[in-house]
Design a protein around this motif. Structure first.
Motif, PDB file in Angstrom:
ATOM      1  N   ALA A  26      -7.578  -4.100  12.519  1.00 62.58           N
ATOM      2  CA  ALA A  26      -6.136  -4.342  12.494  1.00 62.58           C
ATOM      3  C   ALA A  26      -5.638  -4.324  11.054  1.00 62.58           C
ATOM      4  CB  ALA A  26      -5.822  -5.679  13.152  1.00 62.58           C
ATOM      5  N   LYS A  27      -6.428  -4.916  10.152  1.00 65.25           N
ATOM      6  CA  LYS A  27      -5.995  -4.988   8.762  1.00 65.25           C
ATOM      7  C   LYS A  27      -5.934  -3.614   8.123  1.00 65.25           C
ATOM      8  CE  LYS A  27      -7.871  -9.388   7.240  1.00 65.25           C
ATOM      9  NZ  LYS A  27      -8.871  -9.793   6.256  1.00 65.25           N
ATOM     10  N   THR A  28      -6.943  -2.788   8.407  1.00 67.78           N
ATOM     11  CA  THR A  28      -6.928  -1.481   7.747  1.00 67.78           C
ATOM     12  C   THR A  28      -5.849  -0.579   8.334  1.00 67.78           C
ATOM     13  OG1 THR A  28      -8.291   0.255   6.830  1.00 67.78           O
ATOM     14  CG2 THR A  28      -8.640  -0.233   9.133  1.00 67.78           C
ATOM     15  N   LEU A  29      -5.364  -0.939   9.527  1.00 72.33           N
ATOM     16  CA  LEU A  29      -4.235  -0.182  10.082  1.00 72.33           C
ATOM     17  C   LEU A  29      -2.916  -0.719   9.535  1.00 72.33           C
ATOM     18  CD1 LEU A  29      -5.431   0.246  13.773  1.00 72.33           C
ATOM     19  CD2 LEU A  29      -5.474   1.939  11.966  1.00 72.33           C
ATOM     20  N   GLY A  30      -3.007  -1.759   8.714  1.00 78.95           N
ATOM     21  CA  GLY A  30      -1.817  -2.234   8.026  1.00 78.95           C
ATOM     22  C   GLY A  30      -1.405  -3.661   8.330  1.00 78.95           C
ATOM     23  N   ALA A  31      -2.167  -4.374   9.174  1.00 79.66           N
ATOM     24  CA  ALA A  31      -1.761  -5.718   9.565  1.00 79.66           C
ATOM     25  C   ALA A  31      -2.025  -6.727   8.448  1.00 79.66           C
ATOM     26  CB  ALA A  31      -2.507  -6.134  10.820  1.00 79.66           C
ATOM     27  N   LYS A  82      -1.963  -1.905   1.316  1.00 81.02           N
ATOM     28  CA  LYS A  82      -2.803  -1.635   2.476  1.00 81.02           C
ATOM     29  C   LYS A  82      -2.199  -0.544   3.363  1.00 81.02           C
ATOM     30  CE  LYS A  82      -3.482  -5.296   4.927  1.00 81.02           C
ATOM     31  NZ  LYS A  82      -3.786  -6.714   5.072  1.00 81.02           N
ATOM     32  N   LEU A  83      -0.865  -0.453   3.346  1.00 83.23           N
ATOM     33  CA  LEU A  83      -0.204   0.528   4.203  1.00 83.23           C
ATOM     34  C   LEU A  83      -0.453   1.960   3.727  1.00 83.23           C
ATOM     35  CD1 LEU A  83       3.233  -1.266   4.724  1.00 83.23           C
ATOM     36  CD2 LEU A  83       1.328  -1.163   6.309  1.00 83.23           C
ATOM     37  N   GLU A 125      -0.939 -11.199  11.368  1.00 81.95           N
ATOM     38  CA  GLU A 125      -0.814 -10.173  12.408  1.00 81.95           C
ATOM     39  C   GLU A 125      -2.184  -9.832  12.985  1.00 81.95           C
ATOM     40  OE1 GLU A 125       3.127  -7.718  10.826  1.00 81.95           O
ATOM     41  OE2 GLU A 125       1.215  -7.481   9.803  1.00 81.95           O
ATOM     42  N   TYR A 152      -0.488   1.131  17.265  1.00 78.39           N
ATOM     43  CA  TYR A 152      -0.518  -0.170  16.577  1.00 78.39           C
ATOM     44  C   TYR A 152      -0.118  -0.054  15.101  1.00 78.39           C
ATOM     45  CZ  TYR A 152      -2.006  -4.653  14.798  1.00 78.39           C
ATOM     46  OH  TYR A 152      -2.015  -5.863  14.180  1.00 78.39           O
ATOM     47  N   GLY A 153      -0.787   0.833  14.391  1.00 71.27           N
ATOM     48  CA  GLY A 153      -0.505   0.989  12.958  1.00 71.27           C
ATOM     49  C   GLY A 153       0.874   1.562  12.701  1.00 71.27           C
ATOM     50  N   LEU A 172      -1.366   7.626  10.654  1.00 72.89           N
ATOM     51  CA  LEU A 172      -0.692   6.774   9.678  1.00 72.89           C
ATOM     52  C   LEU A 172      -0.240   7.552   8.449  1.00 72.89           C
ATOM     53  CD1 LEU A 172      -3.100   3.703   9.822  1.00 72.89           C
ATOM     54  CD2 LEU A 172      -1.034   4.116  11.144  1.00 72.89           C
ATOM     55  N   LEU A 203       3.519  -1.146  12.900  1.00 72.65           N
ATOM     56  CA  LEU A 203       3.550  -1.975  11.693  1.00 72.65           C
ATOM     57  C   LEU A 203       4.325  -1.278  10.570  1.00 72.65           C
ATOM     58  CD1 LEU A 203      -0.138  -3.233  11.642  1.00 72.65           C
ATOM     59  CD2 LEU A 203       1.883  -4.623  12.053  1.00 72.65           C
ATOM     60  N   ARG A 204       4.414   0.041  10.660  1.00 70.49           N
ATOM     61  CA  ARG A 204       5.139   0.785   9.629  1.00 70.49           C
ATOM     62  C   ARG A 204       6.564   1.115  10.050  1.00 70.49           C
ATOM     63  NH1 ARG A 204      -0.013   1.446   9.098  1.00 70.49           N
ATOM     64  NH2 ARG A 204      -0.996   1.868   7.105  1.00 70.49           N
TER      65      ARG A 204
END
Lengths: 352, 255
Positions: free
Chosen positions: B159-164, A77-78, B168, A100-101, A152, A104-105
């Motif tokens: 949030a998920k598509t941004l990587g969560a 997903k990342l 999260e 935010y993204g 991202l 997470l990275r």
């Protein structure tokens, strides 16, 4: 060019509705690929599956040569991100929306600031860091969405109708940014759209999706030359998918997704896609008696001036486009919100 | 949402208006009102004690209820399972539970001969707090679940598509619903401080121990001591009103 993402026989249903039906697709590194199709044809589902936020019911998804399963989904997903058609913002300033993204990275703090500056400059929103994202205009929000995705630096960028319903300035900025990042960073882009001009201008390859199935796939210029259904689709409006049932006396009744039913002059049953020419729809303020089989009440939601003609978008459970002359428009004194009746003959409903 | 923000203020303000009308047109009330103002202004230690006791007992009840209401409410709001509608319906139905009935059940449980008699909760402020916490559980859970459900469902996908990860992303939804959760907790506190049944049954209105605003108002009115009742009712109304106002301010900040 090597294959970056691949779908093999992917199907997905939501309850009774089959959103994707045995879709096989290859996306090569560095290309701009568009998926074209009417509303409800499965474009968004396709994008969500490639974004690894939706699981297919059957079939395989491969990204970077790796099959996506539960164990590696969070990591995969990342490397991919989706910009939704309906803009969604966190209730936070623009800056935090974008960080935010990145957090997470685990991107170091110093780089975060630089990246945000850079992506905001790309979408022409310099200095917007501390503005509340939800207070921005629709076009600005969509540009923030794109900036948030660009920051991202993923290897695939998925875009769901990125310029639908946007002001022309925001739309052209977004289109330019898409081309720019593809050229400069060779980011692979998959874009869903039903704007054929966007396809012609930006994409190299396209797939035509109808009722969850890929009907055609290939190079854009060749498809536009040869393909009847794509070019037909490209120039058309009022395209609806629905379930058709044969009615008495040689007609069919099509239940459109969204709850309304229309009568047609052909006999067909099952899932079909139909269109109605905007000039074939008569607009009236009152219901009148006629031979036309379809009369639908709706509300004017958009008016656009096209010289001697005026195009009106009417929400009647589904959005219909009707085209009338400017004189009729002035005489009927229509406004946004006016209640109108759409009347069209069963034989004006054409099958794609 | 904006219009709804003003509803609690509107309700409390109209109560105050009715109060003032009574002051002007009912003689007994007029006299009592003057006396009440004097009592409040003089900072009568008895009145202060009762007020702080009320806030303490209901505040403790609210904090206690948060312990289970937030996790349950959030889980209910986020998840989607068979029977969810039934559980939500159950909590909604329990919103209107008569406080006296609940008070009676708790009395039977907590009193010295009851199954929980050994815990010494009867006639104990902590016992009253626990009772009130149970009373406000349905309202708090219902409101929290609704607040979480009201967050745009696309936020989770975003949030998920941004990587969560799934967890999260759930935290993001919770964060987005903060103002609704605050409102739920405040609604719980307001219900607790305003209720009479539970505190009367378990606390029995013991002076200096479990005597709170509502029980004193009930007692003093029947004794004909209207002035004190009016003073306490005014205090109760001002507490509820200022908390509602404060919540409104906080909510506007959070937006």
């Amino acid at each position: 060019m090597s294959v970056l993402a691949e779908l093999k026989h992917v199907s997905k249903s939501y309850g009774q509705i089959k959103a994707l039906d045995d879709v096989t697709l290859k996306i090569r590194k560095g290309e701009i690929f568009t998926v074209i199709g009417p509303n409800g044809s499965g474009k968004t589902t396709l994008l969500k599956i490639l974004a690894c936020i939706e699981d297919p019911d059957s079939g395989e998804v491969h990204i970077n040569g790796e099959r996506i399963e539960d164990r590696n989904r969070d990591r995969a997903k990342l490397n991919t991100t989706l910009v939704f058609q309906k803009t969604t913002m966190f209730s936070m300033p623009v800056y935090n929306n974008i960080t935010y993204g990145l957090k997470l990275r685990n991107i170091p703090e110093k780089q975060v600031g630089e990246r945000i500056k850079k992506v905001l400059k790309m979408v022409e929103l310099e200095g917007y860091e501390n503005r509340l994202a939800k207070k921005l205009s629709g076009g600005e929000q969509q540009r923030v969405s794109l900036a948030r995705a660009l920051a991202l630096d993923t290897s695939i960028l998925l875009l769901d109708e990125p310029t639908a319903n946007l002001d022309p300035k925001s739309a052209s900025i977004i289109e330019e940014v898409i081309r720019q990042i593809n050229r400069q960073k060779s980011t692979t882009i998959l874009m869903a759209t039903h704007n054929i001009f966007q396809v012609e201008q930006t994409a190299e390859k396209a797939a035509l999706l109808m009722n969850g199935k890929i009907v055609e796939i290939g190079a854009v210029d060749k498809m536009l030359e040869k393909s009847k259904s794509l070019s037909k689709f490209a120039r058309l409006e009022n395209i609806f998918s629905g379930t058709s049932e044969i009615f008495e006396e040689g007609t069919s009744r099509v239940k459109l997704d969204g709850g309304i039913a229309i009568e047609t002059a052909f006999q067909r049953s099952g899932r079909i896609t139909v269109f109605i020419r905007p000039e074939d729809i008569i607009l009236s303020k009152n219901r009148f008696e006629s031979s036309a089989r379809n009369v639908i009440m709706g509300k004017v939601v958009e008016i656009s001036d096209q010289g001697s003609l005026v195009r009106l978008k009417v929400d009647a459970g589904r959005e219909f486009i009707s085209q009338i002359t400017k004189r009729s428009f002035v005489e009927m004194s229509l406004n946004i919100g006016s209640r109108v009746f759409l009347t069209f003959k069963a034989s004006s409903v054409c099958l794609i | 949402m904006k219009k709804a923000d003003f509803i609690p203020i509107f309700v409390v303000a109209s109560f105050l208006a009715v109060f003032l009308v009574l002051v002007f047109f009912v003689e007994e009330f007029t006299e009592g009102f003057g006396e009440a103002i004097r009592l409040i202004a003089s900072g009568d230690p008895e009145i202060l004690g009762i007020t702080f006791k009320s806030i303490y007992i209901s505040g403790t009840a609210t904090v206690l209820s948060i312990l289970w209401c937030v996790p349950v409410g959030v889980a209910l709001g986020l998840s989607d399972f068979v029977g969810k509608r039934f559980i939500k319906g159950l909590f909604n139905a329990l919103l209107g539970i008569p406080t006296v009935a609940l008070g009676l059940i708790l009395y039977l449980m907590f009193s010295s001969s009851g199954p929980l008699g050994s815990l010494n909760l009867f006639l104990n402020p902590i016992g009253v707090s626990i009772g009130q916490a149970i009373l406000i559980t349905p309202i708090t859970i219902s409101f929290i679940a609704s607040a979480v459900e009201a967050v745009n469902p696309d936020v989770k996908d975003l949030a998920k598509t941004l990587g969560a990860s799934e967890i999260e992303a759930s935290f993001v939804v919770l964060k987005e619903s903060t103002s609704g959760v605050v409102l739920a907790v405040v609604a719980g506190f307001n219900r607790a401080i305003a209720e009479l049944g539970v505190v009367l049954m378990i606390g029995q209105n013991l002076r200096g121990r479990t005597r709170v605003l509502t029980t004193t108002i009930a007692l003093e009115t029947t004794r004909g001591n209207v002035a004190l009742s009016i003073a306490l009712a005014l205090i109760l109304l001002s507490i509820v009103l200022s908390i509602s106002l404060l919540t409104n301010l906080i909510q506007r900040r959070l937006k």
